[in-house]
Design a protein around this motif. Structure first.
Motif, PDB file in Angstrom:
ATOM      1  N   PHE A 165       2.861   5.242  -9.101  1.00  0.00           N
ATOM      2  CA  PHE A 165       3.572   4.537  -8.034  1.00  0.00           C
ATOM      3  C   PHE A 165       4.042   5.478  -6.922  1.00  0.00           C
ATOM      4  O   PHE A 165       3.951   5.140  -5.733  1.00  0.00           O
ATOM      5  CB  PHE A 165       4.792   3.805  -8.601  1.00  0.00           C
ATOM      6  CG  PHE A 165       4.467   2.533  -9.343  1.00  0.00           C
ATOM      7  CD1 PHE A 165       3.569   1.616  -8.826  1.00  0.00           C
ATOM      8  CD2 PHE A 165       5.070   2.246 -10.553  1.00  0.00           C
ATOM      9  CE1 PHE A 165       3.266   0.430  -9.490  1.00  0.00           C
ATOM     10  CE2 PHE A 165       4.794   1.066 -11.238  1.00  0.00           C
ATOM     11  CZ  PHE A 165       3.881   0.162 -10.708  1.00  0.00           C
ATOM     12  N   LEU A 169      -0.179   5.468  -5.206  1.00  0.00           N
ATOM     13  CA  LEU A 169      -0.331   4.077  -4.774  1.00  0.00           C
ATOM     14  C   LEU A 169      -0.464   3.943  -3.259  1.00  0.00           C
ATOM     15  O   LEU A 169      -1.289   3.166  -2.766  1.00  0.00           O
ATOM     16  CB  LEU A 169       0.855   3.235  -5.276  1.00  0.00           C
ATOM     17  CG  LEU A 169       0.816   1.743  -4.921  1.00  0.00           C
ATOM     18  CD1 LEU A 169      -0.456   1.083  -5.460  1.00  0.00           C
ATOM     19  CD2 LEU A 169       2.052   1.026  -5.455  1.00  0.00           C
ATOM     20  N   LYS A 170       0.319   4.701  -2.530  1.00  0.00           N
ATOM     21  CA  LYS A 170       0.289   4.611  -1.065  1.00  0.00           C
ATOM     22  C   LYS A 170      -1.100   4.934  -0.524  1.00  0.00           C
ATOM     23  O   LYS A 170      -1.633   4.207   0.336  1.00  0.00           O
ATOM     24  CB  LYS A 170       1.321   5.561  -0.460  1.00  0.00           C
ATOM     25  CG  LYS A 170       1.410   5.469   1.058  1.00  0.00           C
ATOM     26  CD  LYS A 170       2.477   6.410   1.606  1.00  0.00           C
ATOM     27  CE  LYS A 170       2.540   6.321   3.127  1.00  0.00           C
ATOM     28  NZ  LYS A 170       3.571   7.242   3.677  1.00  0.00           N
ATOM     29  N   ALA A 173      -3.638   2.260  -1.452  1.00  0.00           N
ATOM     30  CA  ALA A 173      -3.428   1.002  -0.729  1.00  0.00           C
ATOM     31  C   ALA A 173      -4.136   0.977   0.623  1.00  0.00           C
ATOM     32  O   ALA A 173      -4.469  -0.100   1.137  1.00  0.00           O
ATOM     33  CB  ALA A 173      -1.935   0.759  -0.540  1.00  0.00           C
ATOM     34  N   GLU A 174      -4.387   2.164   1.184  1.00  0.00           N
ATOM     35  CA  GLU A 174      -5.000   2.231   2.511  1.00  0.00           C
ATOM     36  C   GLU A 174      -6.453   1.759   2.510  1.00  0.00           C
ATOM     37  O   GLU A 174      -6.954   1.267   3.512  1.00  0.00           O
ATOM     38  CB  GLU A 174      -4.898   3.662   3.049  1.00  0.00           C
ATOM     39  CG  GLU A 174      -3.476   4.069   3.383  1.00  0.00           C
ATOM     40  CD  GLU A 174      -3.380   5.515   3.854  1.00  0.00           C
ATOM     41  OE1 GLU A 174      -4.444   6.172   3.940  1.00  0.00           O
ATOM     42  OE2 GLU A 174      -2.261   5.976   4.121  1.00  0.00           O
ATOM     43  N   PHE A 179      -4.742  -2.763  -4.284  1.00  0.00           N
ATOM     44  CA  PHE A 179      -3.594  -1.840  -4.291  1.00  0.00           C
ATOM     45  C   PHE A 179      -2.684  -2.088  -3.092  1.00  0.00           C
ATOM     46  O   PHE A 179      -1.463  -1.905  -3.185  1.00  0.00           O
ATOM     47  CB  PHE A 179      -4.082  -0.383  -4.304  1.00  0.00           C
ATOM     48  CG  PHE A 179      -4.713   0.023  -5.607  1.00  0.00           C
ATOM     49  CD1 PHE A 179      -3.989  -0.021  -6.790  1.00  0.00           C
ATOM     50  CD2 PHE A 179      -6.036   0.442  -5.648  1.00  0.00           C
ATOM     51  CE1 PHE A 179      -4.564   0.348  -7.996  1.00  0.00           C
ATOM     52  CE2 PHE A 179      -6.622   0.807  -6.849  1.00  0.00           C
ATOM     53  CZ  PHE A 179      -5.886   0.766  -8.029  1.00  0.00           C
ATOM     54  N   ASN A 180      -3.281  -2.517  -1.989  1.00  0.00           N
ATOM     55  CA  ASN A 180      -2.477  -2.831  -0.814  1.00  0.00           C
ATOM     56  C   ASN A 180      -1.548  -4.018  -1.077  1.00  0.00           C
ATOM     57  O   ASN A 180      -0.432  -4.089  -0.558  1.00  0.00           O
ATOM     58  CB  ASN A 180      -3.388  -3.135   0.379  1.00  0.00           C
ATOM     59  CG  ASN A 180      -2.599  -3.328   1.664  1.00  0.00           C
ATOM     60  OD1 ASN A 180      -1.839  -2.454   2.078  1.00  0.00           O
ATOM     61  ND2 ASN A 180      -2.759  -4.492   2.288  1.00  0.00           N
ATOM     62  N   TYR A 183       1.464  -2.606  -3.030  1.00  0.00           N
ATOM     63  CA  TYR A 183       2.218  -1.511  -2.416  1.00  0.00           C
ATOM     64  C   TYR A 183       3.256  -2.048  -1.445  1.00  0.00           C
ATOM     65  O   TYR A 183       3.011  -2.988  -0.701  1.00  0.00           O
ATOM     66  CB  TYR A 183       1.288  -0.549  -1.672  1.00  0.00           C
ATOM     67  CG  TYR A 183       2.046   0.494  -0.878  1.00  0.00           C
ATOM     68  CD1 TYR A 183       2.713   1.530  -1.515  1.00  0.00           C
ATOM     69  CD2 TYR A 183       2.119   0.408   0.517  1.00  0.00           C
ATOM     70  CE1 TYR A 183       3.423   2.464  -0.789  1.00  0.00           C
ATOM     71  CE2 TYR A 183       2.816   1.355   1.258  1.00  0.00           C
ATOM     72  CZ  TYR A 183       3.480   2.377   0.594  1.00  0.00           C
ATOM     73  OH  TYR A 183       4.202   3.309   1.313  1.00  0.00           O
ATOM     74  N   GLU A 184       4.426  -1.441  -1.486  1.00  0.00           N
ATOM     75  CA  GLU A 184       5.485  -1.800  -0.541  1.00  0.00           C
ATOM     76  C   GLU A 184       6.123  -0.512  -0.029  1.00  0.00           C
ATOM     77  O   GLU A 184       6.475   0.380  -0.822  1.00  0.00           O
ATOM     78  CB  GLU A 184       6.541  -2.672  -1.217  1.00  0.00           C
ATOM     79  CG  GLU A 184       7.538  -3.273  -0.242  1.00  0.00           C
ATOM     80  CD  GLU A 184       8.433  -4.325  -0.878  1.00  0.00           C
ATOM     81  OE1 GLU A 184       9.542  -4.536  -0.372  1.00  0.00           O
ATOM     82  OE2 GLU A 184       8.017  -4.926  -1.891  1.00  0.00           O
ATOM     83  N   ALA A 185       6.268  -0.388   1.251  1.00  0.00           N
ATOM     84  CA  ALA A 185       6.849   0.817   1.851  1.00  0.00           C
ATOM     85  C   ALA A 185       8.338   0.921   1.531  1.00  0.00           C
ATOM     86  O   ALA A 185       9.022  -0.087   1.342  1.00  0.00           O
ATOM     87  CB  ALA A 185       6.630   0.794   3.366  1.00  0.00           C
ATOM     88  N   GLU A 188      10.453   3.361  -3.173  1.00  0.00           N
ATOM     89  CA  GLU A 188      10.336   4.417  -4.192  1.00  0.00           C
ATOM     90  C   GLU A 188      11.331   4.252  -5.339  1.00  0.00           C
ATOM     91  O   GLU A 188      10.961   4.376  -6.517  1.00  0.00           O
ATOM     92  CB  GLU A 188      10.505   5.805  -3.549  1.00  0.00           C
ATOM     93  CG  GLU A 188       9.334   6.269  -2.721  1.00  0.00           C
ATOM     94  CD  GLU A 188       9.290   5.657  -1.337  1.00  0.00           C
ATOM     95  OE1 GLU A 188       8.272   5.807  -0.635  1.00  0.00           O
ATOM     96  OE2 GLU A 188      10.291   4.992  -0.951  1.00  0.00           O
ATOM     97  N   TYR A 191      10.328   1.485  -7.531  1.00  0.00           N
ATOM     98  CA  TYR A 191       9.170   1.835  -8.357  1.00  0.00           C
ATOM     99  C   TYR A 191       9.593   2.606  -9.611  1.00  0.00           C
ATOM    100  O   TYR A 191       8.995   2.450 -10.678  1.00  0.00           O
ATOM    101  CB  TYR A 191       8.168   2.664  -7.548  1.00  0.00           C
ATOM    102  CG  TYR A 191       7.291   1.848  -6.617  1.00  0.00           C
ATOM    103  CD1 TYR A 191       6.718   0.651  -7.050  1.00  0.00           C
ATOM    104  CD2 TYR A 191       7.025   2.279  -5.326  1.00  0.00           C
ATOM    105  CE1 TYR A 191       5.905  -0.091  -6.192  1.00  0.00           C
ATOM    106  CE2 TYR A 191       6.212   1.543  -4.468  1.00  0.00           C
ATOM    107  CZ  TYR A 191       5.669   0.355  -4.910  1.00  0.00           C
ATOM    108  OH  TYR A 191       4.862  -0.391  -4.070  1.00  0.00           O
TER     109      TYR A 191
END
Length: 485
Positions: A165, A169-170, A173-174, A179-180, A183-185, A188, A191
């Motif tokens: 995570f 994950l970031k 996600a791209e 995965f996108n 993923y949540e900005a 952290e 997570y």
């Protein structure tokens, strides 16, 4: 001989399963202190929430695990003990956490934990409470391998998900829609707790067959007896949790809001460097406690108890000095950001505090084998009072340094009180001259080096060689015996 072999095997397996979860928080320090993952303040927030975890877990268990072991071996109907304790924890866990969920907004404001984190905390606490008796049952019925495998699985899942995570994950996600979608900005901290939720949930899933095996019969008379036994354990557990983690909570309460989380973060990260002493003390205690009880009725066991403490202090003194001398070489590999290094000041205090706690556990043989365990609760409460008073006095003046001094003071005084009471109720002929020599030289060398000659490795290694020479000289007879055997 086969009995001792079995005992050693089980002690090793249970020890490994106990030490690994404690190692998890240490293993995760490089991840959490990576400035690209969490800021110092964010790590301080995580450490603050985990401090409440310790207290909540003690309350939700309310000594029932210890009561289960006591009555499982005491009562003829072991199935009744198992079902009664399991039902008790199921009802209490759902009831207490149900009430907590209803009043979650008020609790969030009271303890200053964001609601989005608190909801995850409640789920983890519920899952962890529901596995207390299943894990205890595995130990009571001599299933060490299954116990250890599930414990290690929990650690592996938690560690793996945290790394996934927070590190991968970031980037995944791209270029991937799946995965996108998960993923949540700026998520952290959530997570971290989500990793705990999944690990605890899977652990409960693996232990669900236990609930299919037991007959759900609740014996009120037995439950009352178990609760009477469990209440002193609960009080001692709360006192222990205060000694262990309440300093983070008090730092948050007593420091200005703009610096509190940063100080907690720095303090918590550098506190982890004392894990070497903590693991040594824990492993030693797990290995030696069965010996204390099995030899309590032998001829003159006090002589052997005295030797055991002597060896513990000799080894612990070496660990104290080694960690202090090489701490600055170790820290870049454990704490990845220099933003935390201001709190390195606390290291000798926390190492010595955990050393004193280890000595206290060794000294506690007197009340364990004489069935005066209430004194353990009294001493823990005494230590908790010292912790609270000194933190309240010192934190507003010197911040996290006050917490380190309070921790050392509490554990050192607990050690001294236990020693004094032990002389009265169960005298053991400790070699005070040798013990005092090891402690005084290692403590003196550690504090002189760290606060005056830090990173001067010529002086540090010289001090270490001198101390090792003293230990070898005084223990050469025992060392020869070990080498011959």
């Amino acid at each position: 001989m086969s009995g001792f072999k079995s005992l050693f095997k089980q002690t090793f397996i249970y020890g490994l399963a106990t030490v690994l979860p404690r190692m998890l928080s240490f293993i995760l320090v490089p991840l959490y202190t990576n400035p690209e993952v969490l800021s110092v303040e964010e790590y301080g927030r995580v450490s603050f929430i985990f401090a409440y975890f310790v207290l909540f877990n003690v309350v939700l268990a309310y000594g029932m695990e210890t009561a289960f072991f006591r009555f499982f071996n005491k009562e003829d109907n072991q199935e009744k003990v198992t079902s009664t304790s399991a039902i008790s924890l199921i009802i209490s866990s759902f009831a207490l956490l149900g009430i907590a969920f209803l009043f979650r907004h008020q609790i969030s404001l009271l303890i200053n934990i964001n609601l989005k984190y608190l909801n995850l905390v409640f789920i983890i606490l519920l899952f962890d409470a529901l596995v207390i008796i299943p894990f205890s049952w595995l130990r009571a019925t001599a299933r060490p391998m299954r116990y250890a495998v599930i414990k290690i699985f929990n650690v592996a899942v938690n560690l793996g998900l945290s790394i996934f995570f927070l590190l991968y994950l970031k980037d995944l996600a791209e270029g991937n829609s799946f995965f996108n979608s998960i993923y949540e900005a700026d998520f952290e901290i959530s997570y971290i707790f989500l990793s705990n939720v999944i690990a605890s949930g899977l652990t409960l899933l693996l232990l669900l067959p236990f609930y299919n095996k037991i007959k759900f019969k609740f014996d009120i008379a037995l439950w009352k007896k178990m609760m009477r036994y469990a209440m002193p354990v609960l009080i001692a557990g709360i006192a222990y949790s205060v000694n262990e983690t309440f300093d983070r909570i008090l730092l948050e309460k007593l420091l200005p809001a703009d610096v509190a989380e940063k100080q907690i973060g720095m303090y918590s990260a550098c506190y982890k460097l004392a894990v070497f002493m903590t693991l040594f003390a824990t492993a030693f205690r797990l290995g030696i406690e069965p010996y204390f009880f099995s030899h309590s009725k032998s001829v003159n066991p006090q002589k052997n108890y005295a030797k055991i403490l002597e060896y513990f202090i000799a080894l612990g003194s070496i660990i104290l000095l080694v960690v202090v001398v090489f701490a600055d070489l170790l820290k870049p590999y454990i704490i990845l950001s220099e933003s935390y290094y201001e709190a390195m000041w606390i290291l000798p205090f926390i190492l010595l505090a955990n050393f004193c706690l280890g000595i206290y556990h060794n000294l506690s043989v007197w009340y364990k084998i004489t069935d005066r365990t209430k004194f353990g609760a009294y001493i823990s409460i005494f230590g908790a009072v010292i912790t609270l008073i000194l933190n309240y006095i010192l934190i507003p003046i010197i911040g996290f340094k006050g917490s380190a001094i309070a921790t050392l003071s509490a554990y050192a005084l607990m050690m001294l009180v236990s020693f004094y009471l032990g002389k009265k109720y169960y005298p053991i002929p400790y070699n005070l001259k040798k013990i005092s020599l090891y402690l005084s030289i290692s403590i003196l060398f550690s504090f002189i080096f760290f606060y005056n000659y830090r990173e001067n490795y010529i002086i540090g290694i010289t001090m270490l060689i001198v101390f090792l020479g003293i230990v070898i000289l005084l223990e050469k007879k025992q060392l020869k015996q070990v080498l011959k055997s």
